[in-house]
Design a protein around this motif. Sequence first.
Motif, PDB file in Angstrom:
ATOM      1  N   TYR A 182       0.817  -1.214   0.000  1.00 33.59           N
ATOM      2  CA  TYR A 182       0.000   0.000   0.000  1.00 33.59           C
ATOM      3  C   TYR A 182       0.848   1.260   0.000  1.00 33.59           C
ATOM      4  O   TYR A 182       1.786   1.409   0.783  1.00 33.59           O
ATOM      5  CB  TYR A 182      -0.907  -0.017   1.227  1.00 33.59           C
ATOM      6  CG  TYR A 182      -1.734   1.224   1.440  1.00 33.59           C
ATOM      7  CD1 TYR A 182      -2.809   1.516   0.609  1.00 33.59           C
ATOM      8  CD2 TYR A 182      -1.447   2.105   2.490  1.00 33.59           C
ATOM      9  CE1 TYR A 182      -3.581   2.651   0.815  1.00 33.59           C
ATOM     10  CE2 TYR A 182      -2.218   3.238   2.706  1.00 33.59           C
ATOM     11  CZ  TYR A 182      -3.283   3.503   1.858  1.00 33.59           C
ATOM     12  OH  TYR A 182      -4.040   4.623   2.064  1.00 33.59           O
ATOM     13  N   THR A 236      -0.798  -1.001  -4.503  1.00 35.12           N
ATOM     14  CA  THR A 236      -2.052  -0.270  -4.570  1.00 35.12           C
ATOM     15  C   THR A 236      -1.782   1.181  -4.178  1.00 35.12           C
ATOM     16  O   THR A 236      -1.098   1.448  -3.186  1.00 35.12           O
ATOM     17  CB  THR A 236      -3.124  -0.905  -3.663  1.00 35.12           C
ATOM     18  OG1 THR A 236      -4.311  -0.114  -3.703  1.00 35.12           O
ATOM     19  CG2 THR A 236      -2.660  -1.028  -2.225  1.00 35.12           C
ATOM     20  N   THR A 237      -2.294   2.093  -4.986  1.00 37.33           N
ATOM     21  CA  THR A 237      -2.006   3.507  -4.770  1.00 37.33           C
ATOM     22  C   THR A 237      -3.199   4.341  -5.210  1.00 37.33           C
ATOM     23  O   THR A 237      -4.215   3.813  -5.673  1.00 37.33           O
ATOM     24  CB  THR A 237      -0.746   3.915  -5.549  1.00 37.33           C
ATOM     25  OG1 THR A 237      -0.354   5.238  -5.159  1.00 37.33           O
ATOM     26  CG2 THR A 237      -0.979   3.887  -7.049  1.00 37.33           C
ATOM     27  N   PHE A 238      -3.070   5.655  -5.093  1.00 36.67           N
ATOM     28  CA  PHE A 238      -4.133   6.577  -5.496  1.00 36.67           C
ATOM     29  C   PHE A 238      -3.764   7.267  -6.797  1.00 36.67           C
ATOM     30  O   PHE A 238      -2.590   7.365  -7.163  1.00 36.67           O
ATOM     31  CB  PHE A 238      -4.398   7.609  -4.401  1.00 36.67           C
ATOM     32  CG  PHE A 238      -4.935   7.004  -3.140  1.00 36.67           C
ATOM     33  CD1 PHE A 238      -6.294   6.752  -2.999  1.00 36.67           C
ATOM     34  CD2 PHE A 238      -4.095   6.662  -2.090  1.00 36.67           C
ATOM     35  CE1 PHE A 238      -6.794   6.177  -1.851  1.00 36.67           C
ATOM     36  CE2 PHE A 238      -4.587   6.091  -0.933  1.00 36.67           C
ATOM     37  CZ  PHE A 238      -5.946   5.848  -0.814  1.00 36.67           C
ATOM     38  N   GLY A 249      -9.862   5.599   0.290  1.00 33.37           N
ATOM     39  CA  GLY A 249      -9.753   4.352  -0.451  1.00 33.37           C
ATOM     40  C   GLY A 249     -10.924   3.415  -0.284  1.00 33.37           C
ATOM     41  O   GLY A 249     -10.960   2.352  -0.908  1.00 33.37           O
ATOM     42  N   GLU A 268      -8.629   3.334  -4.771  1.00 29.94           N
ATOM     43  CA  GLU A 268      -7.248   2.853  -4.883  1.00 29.94           C
ATOM     44  C   GLU A 268      -7.125   2.069  -6.186  1.00 29.94           C
ATOM     45  O   GLU A 268      -8.094   1.467  -6.659  1.00 29.94           O
ATOM     46  CB  GLU A 268      -6.900   1.934  -3.711  1.00 29.94           C
ATOM     47  CG  GLU A 268      -6.934   2.610  -2.355  1.00 29.94           C
ATOM     48  CD  GLU A 268      -6.758   1.602  -1.226  1.00 29.94           C
ATOM     49  OE1 GLU A 268      -6.349   0.455  -1.506  1.00 29.94           O
ATOM     50  OE2 GLU A 268      -7.050   1.956  -0.075  1.00 29.94           O
TER      51      GLU A 268
END
Length: 764
Positions: free
Chosen positions: A243, A285-287, A311, A327
Amino acid sequence: ILLTACVLVSYYAYFVSIRKEFGHSHSHSNSNSNPQDRTQDQEAYDEYDGYDGYDYIVVGAGPSGIITAVSLAQKLQKERRNLNNLNNRPDAHAHARHSHGNGKVLLLESGSRSQSSVEEMIRTARTTGSDKNKNTNKNTNTKKNTSTISMKKASDPSLLNEFDVPLLWSDCNSQGVGKKGMMQYLTTHFPIDDAIVGRAIGGSGIHNAMINVRALPNDFNSWNSPKWSADIMMPYFDKIENYDGHVEEHLNFWKKSETESKSKSSSTNSPPPPPPRGRAGPLHTTFSSCPIAASFIKSSLAANIPLASLGFNDPDVTKRLGVGLYEFNIHNGIRDSVAKAFLTPHRNYDKGIGDDKDHNMNTSKGLHLQNLEVRSDATVSKLIFDSSSPPKAIGVQYYSSSSKSGDSDEEGQVREVRLRSDGGPMRKRGQKTRSPEVILSAGAIMTPQILANSGVHEGGSVADVYGVGKNLQDHPAIAVAFELDEHLSESFSSYYDVGKGNAVDVFLGVEDYLASIEAGQRGEVVNDAHAKVYGTPGFSSGAFLISPYQNHTIPDIQLTVFPLPIEPHFVMEDVDLEAMSTAKKKMMVTVSLLTPEARNSLKLTPGDRNRSSSPLSSVDESKDEFEKLHHFQTPEIVGERVTSGDIDRLAWGVSEVRRIMSMPPLSLNVTREVYPGSQVEEITLRSFVKSNVMRNSHWCGSTKLGSEDDQQAVVDDELRVRGIRNVRIVDAGVMPYIPNGNTHSSTSVVAMRGADLIFDTDAN
């Protein structure tokens, strides 16, 4: 006679050399060990290593199949190492011997395409594998090939393809124009009417929208199985993810909320900080960001919709409710699929998937696992059973469309692969044995068809299993499109200019994107907004809402906001927005139903029934050609998309979208609703929803898990198929109920849990 004698002597010498090499490396590496101490079990294991059979055959290299195959291969490899260490102990004879088989896993996939690094790995594995087998397979090219892939080459931006570029996800799902466009589409998809079903190494995970939304604890508890409870399942999400909580400053409403909360502000939009997340897993997983997100969040807050947890992935269901950011499985501007995360060699996770030793994803795994073999262009048609009762699976039959059969000029070949022989003293684990198994991971659409082809279905000749292909669920959706003011900020324009004009513009844009990726790898700061767009999915915000028809606190409506009308199911509907509005800039919001009442089923064409030699009238030409090429007839989805109750909820969702859009700042930039149009409301709106509801291709439930008294249950709580032996299902089809939100991450953790159950059931 002399020639025969020479051949026999050569084979004997080769066998002896292999025995000596294997025995030396596995039993004599410790100077304290004595060859005379070796037991009959160890001798039998040495002889068995050369047997051409598999402990596990996994069918389907989508996210669930890849995770299952890699996890099982790792567990077998770890078990082998443990036995080697045990064999080297002076008191080895005093310890019970563990079951191993040959420790091999085979992963079969109908498609051949994938992300660039995965495709390169497959080519490398195929060529090096051919060299290994050139002395034993007369049909194998014997030309020496020492092709390898380096870490640099695996991540070289110049080698990226369309599946690596996040913004192109919708284009990768486009059916194109005419027959040529459809045939191109079918290189990475199955020809399922009205649905998007991936056919690639990575499955739909190489061309989906990359959204990472976890299932809620209630989703698992509703299964009513102690082995699949939320307490067991939720930690798997932490184990698989890596994350990255970075959010761009102009979107960080949560940072502001935290500040207000610390100052004891009375703000109602101040959720507490999200819980700790997994940061050592293989899947990033990212924005992301897009020009509409900030405006949509502000307008939602103005409409008294709360701010959800960042998220949407807090296990507390009350914190999913509200507006926020999604996300995505993206890393450094490149799609981070399960295929890339688990199969390519340029990953290095010291702690593996979480801190659990059983989930160690160390560097150079996946295709670098010596006991894992991946075969593409392998469309599995059916299981092969023995004549015992109940029938036991001993292998699978598949068709390879690109291989020639012997000296024949005819393309394609039907092939069979077998599991290793079951039983034997070297496979004992205490008083139990771990049998070899076929694992079906072809997805909720294709797995039932393979079972039907094998005679396992309602009224099947091999096993009468009523629930195969029934209980099929999706998240039905409806779209709402709006015309935007032409005078938008420069940040908006960078999005709307992407891909406009002609193919040359797109090519130049991708070139700029590749250059920005390369610059980022050198540590340079990239400020080219136009190029950076390609490293995003093209959207970033949404909301989870509770309709007045919901009788509990779990969201039943999901909104997803697109700055451009790029949602592929909407594109497939051929809605002519240009005829409705000449405005250059349009946005779209999709309304999805998370708790549908509607249940679909699959119209299967079992392989043990006579098929028509000519195509059905409803089957189009491209689909017919595909089925003839791959020797596989695909199923048809039947049943109503929505019930009357489903329509009520979706219509309410459309009304909520309109209410949000009427609030500033969006109200200042939206000129009018173009689809379906503000005049469509109440009874007319219900009629519109019923006629225009879309699929979402979040398919689940068609081989559901359940108890013995559940007529529709296909698998038990250890995923074993009823009525037959040595077959399990590990994919989204086993979920009795569709989870709350996008299904990719839930499918992934089901596979992780499934691999644990497959390997550890008897040990426990």
